[in-house]
Design a protein around this motif. Structure first.
Motif, PDB file in Angstrom:
ATOM      1  N   ALA A 186     -36.889 -21.169  52.712  1.00 48.19           N
ATOM      2  CA  ALA A 186     -36.628 -20.857  54.125  1.00 48.19           C
ATOM      3  C   ALA A 186     -36.718 -22.091  55.016  1.00 48.19           C
ATOM      4  O   ALA A 186     -36.107 -22.136  56.082  1.00 48.19           O
ATOM      5  N   GLU A 187     -37.481 -23.103  54.594  1.00 54.07           N
ATOM      6  CA  GLU A 187     -37.681 -24.293  55.421  1.00 54.07           C
ATOM      7  C   GLU A 187     -36.730 -25.428  55.054  1.00 54.07           C
ATOM      8  O   GLU A 187     -36.217 -26.131  55.924  1.00 54.07           O
ATOM      9  N   GLN A 188     -36.489 -25.611  53.758  1.00 52.94           N
ATOM     10  CA  GLN A 188     -35.574 -26.653  53.297  1.00 52.94           C
ATOM     11  C   GLN A 188     -34.606 -26.053  52.287  1.00 52.94           C
ATOM     12  O   GLN A 188     -34.845 -26.112  51.074  1.00 52.94           O
ATOM     13  N   PRO A 189     -33.520 -25.441  52.773  1.00 54.53           N
ATOM     14  CA  PRO A 189     -32.588 -24.734  51.894  1.00 54.53           C
ATOM     15  C   PRO A 189     -32.078 -25.603  50.744  1.00 54.53           C
ATOM     16  O   PRO A 189     -31.830 -26.803  50.909  1.00 54.53           O
ATOM     17  N   ILE A 190     -31.954 -24.966  49.567  1.00 53.96           N
ATOM     18  CA  ILE A 190     -31.412 -25.642  48.398  1.00 53.96           C
ATOM     19  C   ILE A 190     -29.912 -25.369  48.326  1.00 53.96           C
ATOM     20  O   ILE A 190     -29.376 -24.565  49.087  1.00 53.96           O
ATOM     21  N   TRP A 191     -29.220 -26.023  47.398  1.00 51.97           N
ATOM     22  CA  TRP A 191     -27.750 -25.933  47.386  1.00 51.97           C
ATOM     23  C   TRP A 191     -27.235 -24.540  47.025  1.00 51.97           C
ATOM     24  O   TRP A 191     -26.142 -24.148  47.413  1.00 51.97           O
ATOM     25  N   GLU A 192     -27.998 -23.738  46.263  1.00 50.99           N
ATOM     26  CA  GLU A 192     -27.564 -22.386  45.883  1.00 50.99           C
ATOM     27  C   GLU A 192     -28.372 -21.324  46.620  1.00 50.99           C
ATOM     28  O   GLU A 192     -28.587 -20.226  46.134  1.00 50.99           O
ATOM     29  N   ASP A 193     -28.812 -21.642  47.808  1.00 47.27           N
ATOM     30  CA  ASP A 193     -29.794 -20.842  48.533  1.00 47.27           C
ATOM     31  C   ASP A 193     -29.302 -19.438  48.878  1.00 47.27           C
ATOM     32  O   ASP A 193     -28.303 -19.265  49.580  1.00 47.27           O
ATOM     33  N   ASP A 194     -30.042 -18.430  48.394  1.00 45.35           N
ATOM     34  CA  ASP A 194     -29.693 -17.038  48.691  1.00 45.35           C
ATOM     35  C   ASP A 194     -29.807 -16.735  50.178  1.00 45.35           C
ATOM     36  O   ASP A 194     -29.007 -15.966  50.724  1.00 45.35           O
ATOM     37  N   LEU A 195     -30.811 -17.307  50.843  1.00 43.39           N
ATOM     38  CA  LEU A 195     -31.034 -17.003  52.256  1.00 43.39           C
ATOM     39  C   LEU A 195     -29.910 -17.543  53.134  1.00 43.39           C
ATOM     40  O   LEU A 195     -29.510 -16.898  54.113  1.00 43.39           O
ATOM     41  N   VAL A 196     -29.376 -18.702  52.801  1.00 41.23           N
ATOM     42  CA  VAL A 196     -28.243 -19.252  53.553  1.00 41.23           C
ATOM     43  C   VAL A 196     -27.053 -18.297  53.443  1.00 41.23           C
ATOM     44  O   VAL A 196     -26.363 -18.011  54.433  1.00 41.23           O
ATOM     45  N   ALA A 197     -26.823 -17.800  52.227  1.00 39.17           N
ATOM     46  CA  ALA A 197     -25.736 -16.839  52.011  1.00 39.17           C
ATOM     47  C   ALA A 197     -25.989 -15.549  52.789  1.00 39.17           C
ATOM     48  O   ALA A 197     -25.077 -14.979  53.412  1.00 39.17           O
ATOM     49  N   ILE A 198     -27.234 -15.091  52.784  1.00 32.24           N
ATOM     50  CA  ILE A 198     -27.602 -13.856  53.490  1.00 32.24           C
ATOM     51  C   ILE A 198     -27.367 -13.989  54.988  1.00 32.24           C
ATOM     52  O   ILE A 198     -26.825 -13.078  55.635  1.00 32.24           O
ATOM     53  N   LYS A 199     -27.750 -15.105  55.563  1.00 34.73           N
ATOM     54  CA  LYS A 199     -27.562 -15.306  57.002  1.00 34.73           C
ATOM     55  C   LYS A 199     -26.085 -15.300  57.372  1.00 34.73           C
ATOM     56  O   LYS A 199     -25.690 -14.771  58.418  1.00 34.73           O
ATOM     57  N   ASP A 200     -25.274 -15.880  56.516  1.00 34.36           N
ATOM     58  CA  ASP A 200     -23.833 -15.903  56.756  1.00 34.36           C
ATOM     59  C   ASP A 200     -23.268 -14.483  56.723  1.00 34.36           C
ATOM     60  O   ASP A 200     -22.480 -14.086  57.586  1.00 34.36           O
ATOM     61  N   LEU A 201     -23.703 -13.704  55.764  1.00 34.63           N
ATOM     62  CA  LEU A 201     -23.243 -12.332  55.604  1.00 34.63           C
ATOM     63  C   LEU A 201     -23.712 -11.449  56.766  1.00 34.63           C
ATOM     64  O   LEU A 201     -22.942 -10.659  57.320  1.00 34.63           O
ATOM     65  N   ALA A 202     -24.988 -11.602  57.134  1.00 34.60           N
ATOM     66  CA  ALA A 202     -25.554 -10.807  58.225  1.00 34.60           C
ATOM     67  C   ALA A 202     -24.848 -11.099  59.548  1.00 34.60           C
ATOM     68  O   ALA A 202     -24.634 -10.191  60.371  1.00 34.60           O
ATOM     69  N   LYS A 203     -24.495 -12.361  59.741  1.00 34.54           N
ATOM     70  CA  LYS A 203     -23.797 -12.751  60.970  1.00 34.54           C
ATOM     71  C   LYS A 203     -22.413 -12.107  61.037  1.00 34.54           C
ATOM     72  O   LYS A 203     -21.959 -11.676  62.112  1.00 34.54           O
ATOM     73  N   MET A 204     -21.737 -12.024  59.894  1.00 35.46           N
ATOM     74  CA  MET A 204     -20.409 -11.412  59.847  1.00 35.46           C
ATOM     75  C   MET A 204     -20.460  -9.928  60.171  1.00 35.46           C
ATOM     76  O   MET A 204     -19.580  -9.388  60.849  1.00 35.46           O
ATOM     77  N   ILE A 205     -21.516  -9.249  59.669  1.00 37.61           N
ATOM     78  CA  ILE A 205     -21.587  -7.794  59.793  1.00 37.61           C
ATOM     79  C   ILE A 205     -22.236  -7.365  61.109  1.00 37.61           C
ATOM     80  O   ILE A 205     -21.697  -6.517  61.826  1.00 37.61           O
ATOM     81  N   GLY A 206     -23.402  -7.941  61.433  1.00 41.51           N
ATOM     82  CA  GLY A 206     -24.060  -7.651  62.704  1.00 41.51           C
ATOM     83  C   GLY A 206     -24.281  -6.173  62.985  1.00 41.51           C
ATOM     84  O   GLY A 206     -23.493  -5.542  63.684  1.00 41.51           O
ATOM     85  N   HIS A 207     -25.339  -5.606  62.438  1.00 46.96           N
ATOM     86  CA  HIS A 207     -25.603  -4.181  62.603  1.00 46.96           C
ATOM     87  C   HIS A 207     -27.100  -3.960  62.784  1.00 46.96           C
ATOM     88  O   HIS A 207     -27.917  -4.637  62.150  1.00 46.96           O
ATOM     89  N   SER A 208     -27.459  -2.991  63.622  1.00 52.84           N
ATOM     90  CA  SER A 208     -28.880  -2.751  63.928  1.00 52.84           C
ATOM     91  C   SER A 208     -29.677  -2.278  62.717  1.00 52.84           C
ATOM     92  O   SER A 208     -30.899  -2.453  62.665  1.00 52.84           O
TER      93      SER A 208
END
Length: 389
Positions: free
Chosen positions: A257-279
């Motif tokens: 969460a602090e220093q993302p790695i190249w295959e980082d699941d959280l980076v992918a998750i943030k990208d996906l969550a931003k696309m969908i945007g739901h409560s």
């Protein structure tokens, strides 16, 4: 040195990959549970020599596990000392005085599909036990495949000198059977890692989804370009669940969460969550350890994972689970839970088949109560859960 000390090789407690950490903790728990040995040291190749103590929860008690990180120079020096029966440094003495040497080889690295360099590290780890003629046990893992002549030769040389070999999938069985070597099958060691409670509330009825950054970014080595549809598949799964009024929790399993790695699941998750945007869509954004993640996963009603060890966390605590499989490793593990029908192969998934996969997932979620009872029965019968929740 305590004569009952054991050494564990081929694992890590500090990797960004929580699956690798789960293998380590599960192995430590299993070793203690089966042998009664409580003094286990981890030896791992590092950039320089150092020693650290990592706190883990084992069989109901918090314990400090000593991890020895050794440089290449110390590693080679240790091999020389063991080969000449002149142990002088801490590592060679630790090996000589150990009652057992357990080796996990990162779960699937006793193979040359990730490159010869990675396999040679596993080869060297095995030599640490073979040279002083110590009893070595290969804990459940994937063995092979091997494509190079050197890999095939060196692997057989090692395996003929390992008295106890356990494999977790059919591919390993096929390889060892073909080589005429003795083996036993057993479930992945991560099953025996107990969950650790953490202060987070997961709403009732929440569907947990692990997003695999390796597949999401689709640019690594042999898998490059094979998962062009993975992002769209996840998008449609999540949107369909939200339309059905489910809460959805996105869960990373290999990340920082602090220093993302190249295959980082959280980076992918943030990208996906931003696309969908739901409560009703949320995600974990803190650095939870493997045991904490297992606890959080255990609180979900249904789980869908693309990292195999995230699925093991769910299955071992009887959470109905679907594996979005990019590797044959999923099939062998799900079979041991009698859940083969819940593995969905997404290797080279075609766009025209995405809707069909989504429909199957929604159908299986509607049958979660039956799946859960089957898992509870299987886990009790096979004693897959060492410590109850």
């Amino acid at each position: 040195m305590n004569k009952h000390t054991a050494v564990l090789l081929g694992v890590s407690l500090e990797s960004a990959n929580r699956g690798v950490n789960a293998l380590a903790i599960g192995s430590l728990s299993f070793i203690e549970h089966i042998t009664g040995i409580t003094n286990v040291a981890i030896i791992r190749l590092g950039k320089e020599d150092s020693i650290s103590k990592i706190e883990v929860l084992l069989n109901g008690s918090t314990k400090d596990i000593v991890c020895y990180y050794i440089s290449k120079r110390t590693f080679l020096r240790s091999l020389w000392e063991l080969a000449t029966s002149r142990p002088q440094n801490k590592i060679s003495k630790l090996i000589v005085n150990a009652e057992y040497i357990f080796n996990v080889n990162e779960g699937d690295s006793f193979s040359d599909i990730y490159g010869l360099k990675r396999f040679l590290i596993c080869f060297g780890n095995s030599l640490l036990a073979i040279l002083p003629k110590k009893r070595q046990v290969f804990l459940p893992q994937t063995i092979g495949p091997f494509s190079s002549s050197l890999g095939k030769f060196l692997s057989r040389w090692i395996l003929k000198r390992v008295p106890q070999i356990y494999v977790r999938d059919e591919k390993g069985v096929e390889y060892l059977r073909g080589a005429g070597l003795n083996y036993k099958t057993h479930i992945d060691m991560a099953v025996f890692m107990e969950p650790k409670r953490v202060g987070i509330t997961v709403p009732a009825g929440t569907i947990g989804i692990n997003v695999n950054g390796l597949l999401y970014f689709n640019g690594y080595g042999e898998i490059k370009g094979k998962f062009d549809t993975y992002k769209e598949l996840l998008y449609k799964i999540i949107c369909s669940l939200l339309e059905s009024d489910h809460n959805v929790l996105l869960i990373p399993h290999t990340y920082d969460a602090e220093q993302p790695i190249w295959e980082d699941d959280l980076v992918a998750i943030k990208d996906l969550a931003k696309m969908i945007g739901h409560s009703k869509l949320s995600y974990l954004d803190k650095n939870y350890d493997a045991q904490e993640l297992k606890y959080i996963i255990s609180q979900t009603e249904f789980f869908c994972g693309s990292r195999m060890h995230s699925c093991i966390a769910a299955l071992s605590l009887s959470v109905p689970t679907i594996g979005l499989a990019y590797s044959y490793k999923f099939e062998g593990t799900f079979r041991m839970f009698e859940q083969s029908d819940y593995v969905m192969d997404i290797d080279n998934l075609q766009p025209s088949n995405i809707d069909s996969v989504v429909s199957k997932i929604l159908s299986k979620i509607s049958n979660s109560a039956v799946i859960k009872q089957s898992l509870i029965k299987n886990n009790i019968e096979r004693n897959y859960t060492v410590v109850e929740q």
